[in-house]
Design a protein around this motif. Structure first.
Motif, PDB file in Angstrom:
ATOM      1  N   GLY A 140       0.833  -1.196   0.000  1.00 36.83           N
ATOM      2  CA  GLY A 140       0.000   0.000   0.000  1.00 36.83           C
ATOM      3  C   GLY A 140       0.869   1.248   0.000  1.00 36.83           C
ATOM      4  N   SER A 141       2.022   1.159   0.636  1.00 31.45           N
ATOM      5  CA  SER A 141       2.935   2.312   0.666  1.00 31.45           C
ATOM      6  C   SER A 141       3.390   2.668  -0.745  1.00 31.45           C
ATOM      7  N   ALA A 142       3.750   1.650  -1.515  1.00 30.33           N
ATOM      8  CA  ALA A 142       4.190   1.900  -2.894  1.00 30.33           C
ATOM      9  C   ALA A 142       3.028   2.441  -3.727  1.00 30.33           C
ATOM     10  N   ALA A 143       1.818   1.924  -3.462  1.00 29.70           N
ATOM     11  CA  ALA A 143       0.645   2.401  -4.207  1.00 29.70           C
ATOM     12  C   ALA A 143       0.384   3.868  -3.869  1.00 29.70           C
ATOM     13  N   ASN A 144       0.492   4.219  -2.587  1.00 27.50           N
ATOM     14  CA  ASN A 144       0.300   5.626  -2.211  1.00 27.50           C
ATOM     15  C   ASN A 144       1.372   6.511  -2.839  1.00 27.50           C
ATOM     16  N   LEU A 145       2.585   5.987  -2.921  1.00 24.76           N
ATOM     17  CA  LEU A 145       3.662   6.766  -3.562  1.00 24.76           C
ATOM     18  C   LEU A 145       3.371   6.976  -5.052  1.00 24.76           C
ATOM     19  N   CYS A 146       2.925   5.915  -5.711  1.00 25.99           N
ATOM     20  CA  CYS A 146       2.609   6.056  -7.142  1.00 25.99           C
ATOM     21  C   CYS A 146       1.510   7.099  -7.347  1.00 25.99           C
ATOM     22  N   ALA A 147       0.494   7.051  -6.472  1.00 20.96           N
ATOM     23  CA  ALA A 147      -0.589   8.037  -6.588  1.00 20.96           C
ATOM     24  C   ALA A 147      -0.038   9.444  -6.383  1.00 20.96           C
ATOM     25  N   MET A 148       0.867   9.572  -5.423  1.00 21.08           N
ATOM     26  CA  MET A 148       1.442  10.900  -5.125  1.00 21.08           C
ATOM     27  C   MET A 148       2.250  11.409  -6.323  1.00 21.08           C
ATOM     28  N   ILE A 149       2.953  10.506  -6.987  1.00 20.98           N
ATOM     29  CA  ILE A 149       3.738  10.916  -8.164  1.00 20.98           C
ATOM     30  C   ILE A 149       2.792  11.373  -9.280  1.00 20.98           C
ATOM     31  N   ALA A 150       1.708  10.607  -9.458  1.00 16.29           N
ATOM     32  CA  ALA A 150       0.736  11.004 -10.491  1.00 16.29           C
ATOM     33  C   ALA A 150       0.162  12.385 -10.164  1.00 16.29           C
ATOM     34  N   ALA A 151      -0.146  12.606  -8.885  1.00 17.35           N
ATOM     35  CA  ALA A 151      -0.706  13.897  -8.465  1.00 17.35           C
ATOM     36  C   ALA A 151       0.306  15.020  -8.692  1.00 17.35           C
ATOM     37  N   ARG A 152       1.551  14.756  -8.338  1.00 16.72           N
ATOM     38  CA  ARG A 152       2.614  15.772  -8.510  1.00 16.72           C
ATOM     39  C   ARG A 152       2.764  16.134  -9.991  1.00 16.72           C
ATOM     40  N   GLU A 153       2.687  15.120 -10.842  1.00 18.07           N
ATOM     41  CA  GLU A 153       2.838  15.391 -12.268  1.00 18.07           C
ATOM     42  C   GLU A 153       1.668  16.209 -12.802  1.00 18.07           C
ATOM     43  N   ARG A 154       0.463  15.873 -12.306  1.00 22.07           N
ATOM     44  CA  ARG A 154      -0.707  16.649 -12.744  1.00 22.07           C
ATOM     45  C   ARG A 154      -0.546  18.115 -12.318  1.00 22.07           C
ATOM     46  N   ALA A 155      -0.125  18.309 -11.071  1.00 22.03           N
ATOM     47  CA  ALA A 155      -0.044  19.678 -10.531  1.00 22.03           C
ATOM     48  C   ALA A 155       1.024  20.503 -11.231  1.00 22.03           C
ATOM     49  N   THR A 156       1.990  19.835 -11.829  1.00 16.68           N
ATOM     50  CA  THR A 156       3.113  20.581 -12.408  1.00 16.68           C
ATOM     51  C   THR A 156       3.170  20.423 -13.931  1.00 16.68           C
ATOM     52  N   GLY A 157       2.056  19.979 -14.491  1.00 19.25           N
ATOM     53  CA  GLY A 157       2.024  19.829 -15.947  1.00 19.25           C
ATOM     54  C   GLY A 157       3.029  18.795 -16.441  1.00 19.25           C
ATOM     55  N   GLY A 158       3.335  17.817 -15.610  1.00 20.91           N
ATOM     56  CA  GLY A 158       4.233  16.729 -16.027  1.00 20.91           C
ATOM     57  C   GLY A 158       5.685  17.140 -16.152  1.00 20.91           C
ATOM     58  N   THR A 159       6.043  18.226 -15.471  1.00 20.55           N
ATOM     59  CA  THR A 159       7.415  18.722 -15.667  1.00 20.55           C
ATOM     60  C   THR A 159       8.417  18.174 -14.647  1.00 20.55           C
ATOM     61  N   VAL A 160       7.945  17.733 -13.495  1.00 24.51           N
ATOM     62  CA  VAL A 160       8.885  17.371 -12.433  1.00 24.51           C
ATOM     63  C   VAL A 160       9.654  16.091 -12.764  1.00 24.51           C
ATOM     64  N   SER A 161       8.988  15.145 -13.412  1.00 27.22           N
ATOM     65  CA  SER A 161       9.679  13.880 -13.706  1.00 27.22           C
ATOM     66  C   SER A 161      10.890  14.117 -14.603  1.00 27.22           C
ATOM     67  N   THR A 162      10.847  15.151 -15.402  1.00 30.16           N
ATOM     68  CA  THR A 162      12.015  15.427 -16.252  1.00 30.16           C
ATOM     69  C   THR A 162      12.880  16.552 -15.670  1.00 30.16           C
ATOM     70  N   GLY A 163      12.258  17.624 -15.233  1.00 29.42           N
ATOM     71  CA  GLY A 163      13.043  18.805 -14.837  1.00 29.42           C
ATOM     72  C   GLY A 163      13.315  18.932 -13.345  1.00 29.42           C
ATOM     73  N   GLY A 164      12.751  18.035 -12.543  1.00 28.64           N
ATOM     74  CA  GLY A 164      12.955  18.157 -11.099  1.00 28.64           C
ATOM     75  C   GLY A 164      12.075  19.254 -10.513  1.00 28.64           C
ATOM     76  N   LEU A 165      12.284  19.503  -9.227  1.00 29.25           N
ATOM     77  CA  LEU A 165      11.371  20.398  -8.506  1.00 29.25           C
ATOM     78  C   LEU A 165      11.845  21.847  -8.468  1.00 29.25           C
ATOM     79  N   CYS A 166      12.968  22.153  -9.158  1.00 27.59           N
ATOM     80  CA  CYS A 166      13.562  23.475  -8.926  1.00 27.59           C
ATOM     81  C   CYS A 166      12.709  24.654  -9.399  1.00 27.59           C
ATOM     82  N   ARG A 167      11.912  24.465 -10.451  1.00 30.08           N
ATOM     83  CA  ARG A 167      11.189  25.647 -10.965  1.00 30.08           C
ATOM     84  C   ARG A 167       9.690  25.584 -10.730  1.00 30.08           C
ATOM     85  N   VAL A 168       9.278  24.797  -9.745  1.00 28.87           N
ATOM     86  CA  VAL A 168       7.832  24.716  -9.501  1.00 28.87           C
ATOM     87  C   VAL A 168       7.513  25.336  -8.144  1.00 28.87           C
ATOM     88  N   PRO A 169       6.271  25.817  -8.005  1.00 28.94           N
ATOM     89  CA  PRO A 169       5.899  26.361  -6.695  1.00 28.94           C
ATOM     90  C   PRO A 169       5.930  25.261  -5.632  1.00 28.94           C
TER      91      PRO A 169
END
Ligand code: PLP
Length: 480
Positions: A140-169
């Protein structure tokens, strides 16, 4: 080991396994070993010469087994169940024999397709809409992490997986104060940060307060943060609370925030149609986790993650070096892109064995029994002098507190001591939680081999142990 020897030993091991399961309730649930006891018996280095299987198996029985907590014991009432069942064990034996990797369709075509189909069966059994695509995760921990990654990508227009967190709010996550620790861990691993997880206050039923959620989101937006994910609990770990999904769903929609439901344990209860109302509001939900390895008679590891938009996760996790190039079928999900690890066990097999062996009817009967016995136990607790039922049964979990004639301020200490003595005794195993700051004991019913008589025995152990306590003599030192 020659195959002829393997056959002989395997038969012996299966006999041992059957004896073990048949006589489990004669054992103490928790071992009475001290830290370091097994370590002291184990040689410091790996043996240079081969050892006979007989010796290894004897050592397993004489040295390892005495240090095992018996999670399949019918009087295991601690944590949440991590139950298993004979069909699941048989499937695990086959999975171990095949030892297949299920990362690509090509590396295990039947593994891949069985996973697709059992996840459709389970989705239908619990009443999730067809819009959700499932995958089996290790936890369940891995499933929650996957959901969190999907949420993070949605919130940042899919930019974090490639560009990292440096330019996002600054991203923020919202979950009730009762949510499982893996939610905060997921935020930590996903780069959002534990400090950016807002623990939303709960009401008197320990359920998230929607107004407080809406307020927290507004405040964060005002401060320049980007709300990324709301996690709603359907059966929170401490007290089994259920967050109000319809109201949370409306907020998620209005605020355009990803909504994940953590139903790791209580999701199993949805196989009973009368609990389907807990899915009211599901239209606003983006992902949903349920662990068959908790309360659906399937060996750990088997956690199911259902995603409404699987591409959000897959786009973030897809990396295809030459050795992984293969021609996936358009109609089949790419499971390797929905998991943290590349290699994947053939977990669908055990779920398939379980679903077929019990059938939906058999599964419903077992889960309903656990729920009924929890309700019956609650009645018993209400009638027992000096005990308070702190939470009404939530599915197959309740919490209680020993309330002898003692100052209010001593009750935590007394209950902590009661818990230690109960667990040292070994006949049952319980764990604790906090309710409004008070230490309470949880009684969680969900083992495959539990019968009503085990619950009765369990409550008798609690009462007997409580009656033997000299409450005036309990000191402040915490033994647990
Ligand atoms: N979510 C809830 C509600 C849980 O109770 C748990 C574990 O008990 C988890 C998630 C984590 O699941 P796992 O132990 O499979 O990582």
């Amino acid at each position: 080991m020659e195959f002829s020897e393997f056959r002989r030993h395997a038969h012996r091991v299966v006999d041992w396994m059957t004896d073990y399961l048949e006589t489990l309730d004669e054992r103490a649930v928790r071992p009475s070993v001290q830290p370091g006891e097994l370590l002291a018996k184990l040689p410091a280095s790996c043996p240079e010469v081969p050892e006979p299987f007989e010796t290894i198996f004897e050592d397993f029985q004489s040295d390892v087994l005495p240090g095992i907590t018996h999670w399949q014991h019918p009087r295991f009432f601690a944590y949440f169940p991590a139950n298993s069942s004979p069909p699941s064990i048989l499937a695990e034996m086959l999975t171990a024999t095949l030892a297949a990797q299920c990362m690509l369709w090509e590396t295990s075509p039947a593994g891949h397709e069985l996973e697709v189909r059992v996840l459709e069966w389970l989705r239908e059994l619990i009443g999730l809409p067809k819009a959700f695509t499932g995958s089996i995760q290790d936890s369940g921990s891995a499933a929650n992490l996957c959901a969190m990654i999907a949420a993070r990508e949605r919130a940042t227009g899919g930019t974090v997986s490639t560009g990292g967190l440096c330019r996002v709010p600054r991203l923020t996550v919202y979950a009730s104060a009762e949510a499982h620790s893996s939610v905060t861990k997921a935020a930590t691993i996903a780069g959002i940060g534990a400090k950016n997880v807002r623990k939303i206050p709960v009401d008197r039923n320990f359920a998230l307060q929607p107004e407080a959620l809406a307020q927290a989101i507004r405040a964060d937006r005002g401060a320049g943060c980007q709300p990324a994910c709301i996690v709603a609990c359907l059966g929170a770990t401490g007290l089994g609370s259920v967050d109000p999904l319809p109201a949370i769903g409306r907020i998620a929609r209005d605020e355009k925030v990803y909504l994940h439901v953590d139903a790791a344990w209580a999701g199993s209860a949805l196989i009973l149609p009368k609990y389907r109302h807990y899915l009211d509001g599901i239209d606003a939900v983006d992902s949903f986790v349920l662990n068959p390895h908790k309360w659906l008679f399937t060996n750990f590891d088997c956690a199911t993650l259902y995603l409404r938009y699987p591409d959000e996760l897959a786009n973030a996790l897809a990396i295809t070096p030459t050795y992984l190039e293969s021609a996936p079928s358009e109609s089949l999900p790419e499971f390797r892109n929905m998991s943290i690890a590349l290699a994947r066990r053939f977990r669908a097999l055990k779920l398939w064995f379980v679903l077929r062996s019990y059938g939906a009817r058999g599964l419903r009967k077992k889960v309903q029994d656990h729920i009924d016995w929890t309700a019956a136990l609650a009645r018993r607790i209400r009638e027992t002098e000096n005990f308070e039922l702190v939470t009404e049964p939530r599915f197959a979990l309740l919490a209680f507190r020993f309330r002898p004639d003692a100052p209010e301020g001593a009750l935590d200490r007394i209950n902590e001591e009661l818990l230690c003595r109960i667990n040292d005794d070994g006949r049952i195993y319980l764990t604790k939680a906090r309710a409004n700051g008070d230490l309470v004991l949880r009684f969680s019913i969900g083992q495959t081999y539990t019968a009503w008589k085990h619950v009765v025995q369990g409550w008798a152990v609690v009462v007997e142990t409580a009656n033997s306590l000299d409450v005036a003599d309990i000191d402040a030192s915490n033994r647990c």
